[in-house]
Design an enzyme around this catalytic site. Structure first.
Site, PDB file in Angstrom:
ATOM      1  N   ASP A  94      -7.643  -5.300  14.024  1.00 45.11           N
ATOM      2  CA  ASP A  94      -7.400  -3.867  13.858  1.00 45.11           C
ATOM      3  C   ASP A  94      -6.954  -3.672  12.415  1.00 45.11           C
ATOM      4  OD1 ASP A  94      -6.667  -1.228  14.083  1.00 45.11           O
ATOM      5  OD2 ASP A  94      -4.974  -1.579  15.423  1.00 45.11           O
ATOM      6  N   SER A  95      -7.904  -3.833  11.509  1.00 45.92           N
ATOM      7  CA  SER A  95      -7.568  -3.926  10.080  1.00 45.92           C
ATOM      8  C   SER A  95      -7.946  -2.674   9.327  1.00 45.92           C
ATOM      9  CB  SER A  95      -8.338  -5.106   9.474  1.00 45.92           C
ATOM     10  OG  SER A  95      -9.718  -4.815   9.456  1.00 45.92           O
ATOM     11  N   GLN A 141       0.822  -1.198   0.000  1.00 46.07           N
ATOM     12  CA  GLN A 141       0.000   0.000   0.000  1.00 46.07           C
ATOM     13  C   GLN A 141       0.865   1.260   0.000  1.00 46.07           C
ATOM     14  OE1 GLN A 141      -2.245  -0.526   3.668  1.00 46.07           O
ATOM     15  NE2 GLN A 141      -0.395  -1.212   4.711  1.00 46.07           N
ATOM     16  N   GLU A 158       1.033  -8.414  11.385  1.00 46.62           N
ATOM     17  CA  GLU A 158       0.837  -7.264  10.492  1.00 46.62           C
ATOM     18  C   GLU A 158       1.453  -7.620   9.149  1.00 46.62           C
ATOM     19  OE1 GLU A 158      -0.375  -3.831  10.431  1.00 46.62           O
ATOM     20  OE2 GLU A 158       0.341  -4.190   8.389  1.00 46.62           O
ATOM     21  N   HIS A 183      -8.575   3.177  19.842  1.00 51.11           N
ATOM     22  CA  HIS A 183      -7.755   2.150  20.492  1.00 51.11           C
ATOM     23  C   HIS A 183      -8.311   1.735  21.846  1.00 51.11           C
ATOM     24  CE1 HIS A 183      -4.683   3.580  17.459  1.00 51.11           C
ATOM     25  NE2 HIS A 183      -4.808   2.289  17.233  1.00 51.11           N
ATOM     26  N   ASP A 223       0.653 -12.466   6.442  1.00 51.69           N
ATOM     27  CA  ASP A 223      -0.787 -12.330   6.202  1.00 51.69           C
ATOM     28  C   ASP A 223      -1.533 -13.076   7.318  1.00 51.69           C
ATOM     29  OD1 ASP A 223      -3.385 -12.293   5.349  1.00 51.69           O
ATOM     30  OD2 ASP A 223      -2.961 -12.998   3.320  1.00 51.69           O
TER      31      ASP A 223
END
Lengths: 285, 285
Positions: A159-160, A35, A110, A66, A141
């Site tokens: 937390d995507s 990204q 992550e 959070h 992944d």
């Protein structure tokens, strides 16, 4: 956008609504294998993380997201020791998890190592706890990672990014089934689940999918100024029908004493749904 | 801005953050004696009212603001018959008030007759109830109007613009004192009280001022996508220490059955304050 052409960064959501901040400068931009990563220094809200054009957080207001994602599931569990974070590259979720003294181990899976590197440099108040000895960083992944994890975690936090591109698999039924299997008895899951004002259908689809996998599913929500329409939803699920009630009142009191958002009253109130969200959650209004 | 130059209307708040919508066309613009009035047809959220550059509402999401401002105070009163609305030219507040069958009379004191005329034309789902025989429209400065109103109203709702320009006097201690005097015994006031994320100091100043006038003052809040930072605060005050609890459970159930936001659980939950709002409200977190 370049800092010269405009002093504003406006995120256009679904070519329909926008949220933006005045910025002083773009501190970082890079294209990782996954990204586009940007950091802006805003005029009034600290540094801002933007992934593929979507505002992820501002330092000034990240506490809401959070604290809601972490403290509600962790304080609903009687003894959360082993935690999995899916995504969470900025480090804010880990920071809040480590406030819980029951936690002995947290895996953070992550996919994009570069987000962590950029966050360490430009978001130290979030990423500063990633070196804690209780934390294991796994750059992989998470869809693959959870396939062979059975009965390992007390709490899983997703937390995507949004359910497009690299985040897509994290919203699939197959992923939720693997997450369920990765949980120990009594385990709890919480996921960010998109904008109830902006994409009702997507929130509803997440709830429906999770209901087909988990025995107990509860929608909750909070105000996130930098996300589309300023309000965000989360889904709490449990393996053994545990409700999202405070399981450790003394721990909740300790967390509350230092939190900017969380308190015991909000723990309950976050699950009070306006009628339009009750409909999204499949409840009669 | 002209519709030709851009297809977006972005409100820049305090030269710091922005919220905007894609628009198809500007349906109306005029300069009244008090303010610039604009109506935009947005791409996805219906018509939008903008006063002096500030987005007041979109048809799609105005239900949150109007239900929170009206139903919480009216359902906390055992028998609200006589109501005063200060401002509220778009008509949404009156529309919600008239859902309460105890109400026999509502005065709406709006300084700008042109806002009402424009709303009748472009916002019929809001302004459509302004011709109800229970409603009296008074085009006058409410600061003056309340000076000689003693013991007249059960509920006063301040549905004003921001505390600058024409709205300024509606945030003064002298005005609050006159509002208190205008209330019957047991009377209740609710006011919109600005952005807790954006202008903490202004919200705090409103609370402090109201506490110096009313014996009971409670902050509450809700998600308003088109307002700065997406979250808005309200203040509930009562003349005789009445708390904001549901006084008429059957009426609350009837309102809930047709509301998009309000329900009995949200009536309570709207007063649950995150720690940072507790501080704004002068409570220990």
């Amino acid at each position: 956008m370049s800092p010269e052409s405009s002093q504003w960064y406006d995120e256009r959501f679904q070519n329909s609504s926008s949220i933006g901040y005045r910025i002083r400068e773009r501190l970082h931009h890079s294209q990782s294998p996954f990204q586009k990563i940007e950091i802006f220094h805003t005029a009034d809200f600290g540094n801002m993380l933007v992934l593929d054009g979507c505002i992820m957080l501002t330092e000034a207001h990240e506490f809401v997201y959070h604290e809601l994602l972490v403290h509600i599931p962790l304080l609903s569990h009687p003894n959360p020791q082993s935690i999995l974070v899916v995504g969470g590259g900025d480090g804010g979720t880990i920071r809040e998890i480590l406030l819980h003294d029951t936690v002995s181990h947290a895996d953070m899976v992550e996919i994009d190592e570069e987000v962590v590197a950029v966050s360490r440099r430009y978001l130290p108040t979030l990423a500063g706890k990633l070196d804690d000895p209780r934390v294991r960083l796994i750059f992989r992944d998470a869809v693959e990672f959870v396939k062979d994890r059975d009965n390992v975690y007390d709490v899983v936090l997703v937390d995507s990014t949004d359910p497009v591109g690299i985040g897509e698999g994290l919203f699939s039924r197959a992923f939720y089934q693997n997450v369920l299997r990765s949980l120990k008895p009594g385990g709890i899951v919480a996921v960010q689940s998109e904008s109830p004002f902006g994409v009702k259908g997507e929130v509803e689809a997440i709830v429906v999918k999770m209901k087909s996998v988990f025995p107990l599913v509860r929608l909750y929500w909070g105000p996130i100024p930098c996300y589309p329409h300023g309000t965000w939803s989360f889904v709490f699920c449990s393996k053994d029908n545990r409700e999202p009630a405070i399981a450790r009142p003394e721990a909740a009191q300790r967390i509350e004493a230092h939190a900017k958002y969380y308190n015991r009253e909000m723990h309950r109130a976050a699950f009070a749904l306006p009628n339009f969200m009750r409909r999204i959650a499949g409840q009669e209004p």
